[in-house]
Design a protein around this motif. Sequence first.
Motif, PDB file in Angstrom:
ATOM      1  N   MET A   1      -0.197   3.574  -3.916  1.00  0.00           N
ATOM      2  CA  MET A   1      -0.902   4.842  -4.002  1.00  0.00           C
ATOM      3  C   MET A   1      -0.009   5.955  -4.565  1.00  0.00           C
ATOM      4  O   MET A   1      -0.417   6.678  -5.471  1.00  0.00           O
ATOM      5  CB  MET A   1      -1.491   5.257  -2.664  1.00  0.00           C
TER       6      MET A   1
ATOM      7  N   ILE B   1      -7.895   0.653  -6.591  1.00  0.00           N
ATOM      8  CA  ILE B   1      -7.674   1.758  -5.663  1.00  0.00           C
ATOM      9  C   ILE B   1      -8.813   2.735  -5.875  1.00  0.00           C
ATOM     10  O   ILE B   1      -8.935   3.330  -6.940  1.00  0.00           O
ATOM     11  CB  ILE B   1      -6.310   2.432  -5.893  1.00  0.00           C
TER      12      ILE B   1
ATOM     13  N   ASP C   1       0.822  -1.215   0.000  1.00  0.00           N
ATOM     14  CA  ASP C   1       0.000   0.000   0.000  1.00  0.00           C
ATOM     15  C   ASP C   1       0.851   1.258   0.000  1.00  0.00           C
ATOM     16  O   ASP C   1       0.478   2.273  -0.591  1.00  0.00           O
ATOM     17  CB  ASP C   1      -0.920   0.008   1.224  1.00  0.00           C
TER      18      ASP C   1
ATOM     19  N   CYS D   1     -10.060   6.522   1.069  1.00  0.00           N
ATOM     20  CA  CYS D   1      -9.486   5.682   0.017  1.00  0.00           C
ATOM     21  C   CYS D   1      -9.559   4.223   0.436  1.00  0.00           C
ATOM     22  O   CYS D   1      -9.327   3.896   1.604  1.00  0.00           O
ATOM     23  CB  CYS D   1      -8.037   6.086  -0.245  1.00  0.00           C
TER      24      CYS D   1
ATOM     25  N   MET E   1      -8.070   0.425  -0.578  1.00  0.00           N
ATOM     26  CA  MET E   1      -7.201  -0.471  -1.326  1.00  0.00           C
ATOM     27  C   MET E   1      -7.900  -1.829  -1.350  1.00  0.00           C
ATOM     28  O   MET E   1      -8.185  -2.410  -0.297  1.00  0.00           O
ATOM     29  CB  MET E   1      -5.836  -0.592  -0.653  1.00  0.00           C
TER      30      MET E   1
END
Length: 243
Positions: free
Chosen positions: A50, A172, A46, A149, A151
């Motif tokens: 991003m 995402i 992660d 957000c 994931m």
Amino acid sequence: MFYYVLKYVLLGPLLRLVFRPRIEGLEHVPAEGPAIVAGNHLSFSDHFLMPAILKRRITFLAKKEYFTGPGIKGRLTAAFFRSAGQIPVDRTGKEAGQAAIREGLGVLSKNELLGIYPEGTRSHDGRLYKGKVGVAVMALRAQVPVIPCAMIGTFEAQPPGKVIPNIHPVVIRFGKPLDFSRYAGMENEKAILRAITDEIMYAILSLSEQEYVDEYAAVVKAQQAEAAGAADKERRFPRMPLG
């Protein structure tokens, strides 16, 4: 400079090849100005996925252990995280939370994006856990929006303990910015901070569709480790029947 070399030349293309990320809601991330991107945390990957897909630079608060590992591997890991613009945060002791808040506010004061995982640690089982209120404190003090957000798929691609990730598609997903200006000046009100944090976690949950656990991940991890240790001790040293 090295941040952009990693993003566009070294790491970014590789991550896109391995994870094949699909991006949704990228228009919700502001093109300029300070903002907090608050997401779930399922995998070591992660930290890099991003930044690889965002047009803007984003700085994450990373645990200090990534910067203090022993030997050559530890030094290389520390150099990598520093070069990628990540900030070490000590998560132990009474001042840990305040130190993280100070570092985060420093990033936001430069009109940059700050990445944070409100759960405080990676999920060990793929579920979403209760968020810590530091994200709410920073949102109110800096007077910035919070972009939720999610994931999705990174847990399957690289679960905890796996060094080499599986080739697995990842999504995402960004949600609409959350505005907490109505709570301006109330960053010392515990009930307000809890309400803001819960609203952020609900937005993340709506995007990720994970199972939610209303407990802190670190507490659940510790309880499970203790139970596993007790069970192992019982197997190795079974109680003898009385009489």
